[in-house]
Design a protein around this motif. Structure first.
Motif, mmCIF file in Angstrom:
data_model
loop_
_atom_site.group_PDB
_atom_site.id
_atom_site.type_symbol
_atom_site.label_atom_id
_atom_site.label_comp_id
_atom_site.label_asym_id
_atom_site.label_seq_id
_atom_site.Cartn_x
_atom_site.Cartn_y
_atom_site.Cartn_z
ATOM 1 N N MET A 1 -87.737 -19.965 49.940
ATOM 2 C CA MET A 1 -86.331 -19.829 50.229
ATOM 3 C C MET A 1 -86.100 -18.553 51.039
ATOM 4 N N LYS A 2 -85.217 -18.638 51.987
ATOM 5 C CA LYS A 2 -84.864 -17.485 52.809
ATOM 6 C C LYS A 2 -83.537 -16.909 52.315
ATOM 7 N N LEU A 3 -83.548 -15.606 52.054
ATOM 8 C CA LEU A 3 -82.359 -14.870 51.622
ATOM 9 C C LEU A 3 -81.860 -13.995 52.759
ATOM 10 N N LEU A 4 -80.555 -13.976 52.976
ATOM 11 C CA LEU A 4 -79.960 -12.964 53.824
ATOM 12 C C LEU A 4 -79.406 -11.903 52.876
ATOM 13 N N ARG A 17 -67.697 -11.760 59.625
ATOM 14 C CA ARG A 17 -67.957 -12.894 60.526
ATOM 15 C C ARG A 17 -69.341 -12.778 61.146
ATOM 16 N N LYS A 18 -69.695 -11.577 61.605
ATOM 17 C CA LYS A 18 -71.024 -11.358 62.203
ATOM 18 C C LYS A 18 -72.115 -11.689 61.184
ATOM 19 N N MET A 19 -71.915 -11.258 59.940
ATOM 20 C CA MET A 19 -72.898 -11.514 58.892
ATOM 21 C C MET A 19 -73.028 -13.023 58.634
ATOM 22 N N LEU A 20 -71.908 -13.724 58.579
ATOM 23 C CA LEU A 20 -71.955 -15.170 58.336
ATOM 24 C C LEU A 20 -72.575 -15.912 59.518
ATOM 25 N N GLU A 21 -72.337 -15.434 60.733
ATOM 26 C CA GLU A 21 -73.003 -16.018 61.904
ATOM 27 C C GLU A 21 -74.514 -15.807 61.816
ATOM 28 N N ALA A 22 -74.930 -14.618 61.396
ATOM 29 C CA ALA A 22 -76.364 -14.337 61.235
ATOM 30 C C ALA A 22 -76.956 -15.218 60.138
ATOM 31 N N TYR A 23 -76.212 -15.424 59.086
ATOM 32 C CA TYR A 23 -76.651 -16.282 57.974
ATOM 33 C C TYR A 23 -76.959 -17.689 58.487
ATOM 34 N N GLU A 24 -76.072 -18.229 59.287
ATOM 35 C CA GLU A 24 -76.277 -19.567 59.858
ATOM 36 C C GLU A 24 -77.440 -19.561 60.844
ATOM 37 N N LYS A 25 -77.475 -18.583 61.725
ATOM 38 C CA LYS A 25 -78.530 -18.497 62.741
ATOM 39 C C LYS A 25 -79.907 -18.349 62.100
ATOM 40 N N VAL A 55 -61.756 -11.435 54.484
ATOM 41 C CA VAL A 55 -63.124 -11.404 53.937
ATOM 42 C C VAL A 55 -63.194 -12.285 52.690
ATOM 43 N N ILE A 56 -62.194 -12.205 51.835
ATOM 44 C CA ILE A 56 -62.135 -13.044 50.633
ATOM 45 C C ILE A 56 -62.223 -14.512 51.024
ATOM 46 N N ARG A 57 -61.392 -14.920 51.973
ATOM 47 C CA ARG A 57 -61.376 -16.324 52.401
ATOM 48 C C ARG A 57 -62.737 -16.769 52.930
ATOM 49 N N MET A 58 -63.321 -15.949 53.810
ATOM 50 C CA MET A 58 -64.610 -16.322 54.418
ATOM 51 C C MET A 58 -65.712 -16.432 53.365
ATOM 52 N N LEU A 59 -65.774 -15.467 52.464
ATOM 53 C CA LEU A 59 -66.842 -15.479 51.464
ATOM 54 C C LEU A 59 -66.634 -16.568 50.416
ATOM 55 N N ASN A 60 -65.395 -16.819 50.029
ATOM 56 C CA ASN A 60 -65.139 -17.884 49.058
ATOM 57 C C ASN A 60 -65.567 -19.245 49.581
ATOM 58 N N GLU A 61 -65.541 -19.430 50.899
ATOM 59 C CA GLU A 61 -66.018 -20.688 51.479
ATOM 60 C C GLU A 61 -67.518 -20.872 51.255
ATOM 61 N N GLY A 172 -79.679 -9.606 66.733
ATOM 62 C CA GLY A 172 -80.962 -10.222 66.430
ATOM 63 C C GLY A 172 -82.162 -9.326 66.636
ATOM 64 N N ASP A 173 -81.937 -8.076 67.078
ATOM 65 C CA ASP A 173 -83.057 -7.163 67.301
ATOM 66 C C ASP A 173 -83.688 -6.742 65.975
ATOM 67 N N LEU A 174 -85.002 -6.828 65.892
ATOM 68 C CA LEU A 174 -85.734 -6.416 64.703
ATOM 69 C C LEU A 174 -85.843 -4.892 64.691
ATOM 70 N N ILE A 175 -85.367 -4.270 63.610
ATOM 71 C CA ILE A 175 -85.393 -2.811 63.480
ATOM 72 C C ILE A 175 -86.585 -2.370 62.628
ATOM 73 N N LYS A 176 -86.769 -3.013 61.483
ATOM 74 C CA LYS A 176 -87.871 -2.691 60.578
ATOM 75 C C LYS A 176 -88.360 -3.961 59.920
ATOM 76 N N GLU A 177 -89.637 -3.936 59.562
ATOM 77 C CA GLU A 177 -90.232 -5.078 58.876
ATOM 78 C C GLU A 177 -91.301 -4.557 57.935
ATOM 79 N N VAL A 178 -91.391 -5.171 56.759
ATOM 80 C CA VAL A 178 -92.424 -4.821 55.805
ATOM 81 C C VAL A 178 -92.815 -6.074 55.028
#
Length: 180
Positions: A1-4, A17-25, A55-61, A172-178
């Motif tokens: 499973m992938k977690l954001l 909104r940016k976070m939810l777009e990243a979640y979908e992408k 924010v409440i509306r977007m996250l509750n969805e 989408g730029d990768l900053i750090k990875e471990v």
């Protein structure tokens, strides 16, 4: 499973909104929010498009896809408007043999550790500073802040999949990875 994994939205509709777009992408199946979801706090300036009701509306969805941890800016009233639990102080996850202690960071952090064994992971937000490094036998991870980053960092989020923790900008730029 992938977690954001994200922290410190602080009521910014723009960055939510940016976070939810990243979640979908990213194709993630769940979100882990490490606290400070709605309120900006007395030490922070208002974030871009400060609109907690939006924010409440977007996250509750996405209520069935969110796990959340209480930050220092969460209050019981937040639970009255959010349709997913937000008042837990921590969550323990596992990635292979490693235990991941997820918390906001205002109570438990690298200077005040919860019960942990060598090789465990401390995952927190709160500082608004992204991080992925070993310290004293523990792996310290912080996805940074989605809306009010500090120390010259950009707004960021992280993903965790197959034991790989990645911190990315909303471009989408990768900053750090471990690898855990």
């Amino acid at each position: 499973m992938k977690l954001l994994i994200a922290s410190d939205i602080h009521g910014s509709a723009y960055y939510c909104r940016k976070m939810l777009e990243a979640y979908e992408k990213e194709g993630a199946q769940r979100m882990l929010l490490l606290g400070d979801i709605l309120y900006h706090g007395p030490r922070n300036d208002l974030p871009k498009e400060y609109a907690p009701k939006e924010v409440i509306r977007m996250l509750n969805e996405k209520k069935n896809e969110i796990y959340a941890i209480r930050g220092n800016c969460e209050a019981e009233v937040d639970q009255m408007v959010l349709q997913f639990p937000v008042l837990a102080d921590y969550m323990v996850l596992f990635a292979g043999e490693r235990a991941i202690y997820a918390t906001h960071g205002h109570v438990y952090n690298e200077n005040h550790l919860p019960p942990m064994k060598p090789g465990d992971v401390l995952l927190h937000g709160h500082t608004h500073v992204l991080r992925a490094e070993e310290k004293d036998g523990l792996l310290i991870l912080n996805p940074g802040s989605t809306s009010i980053p500090k120390e010259g960092n950009p707004p960021t989020y992280a993903t965790l999949e197959d034991g790989r923790f990645q911190i990315r900008t909303f471009d989408g730029d990768l900053i750090k990875e471990v690898q855990l």
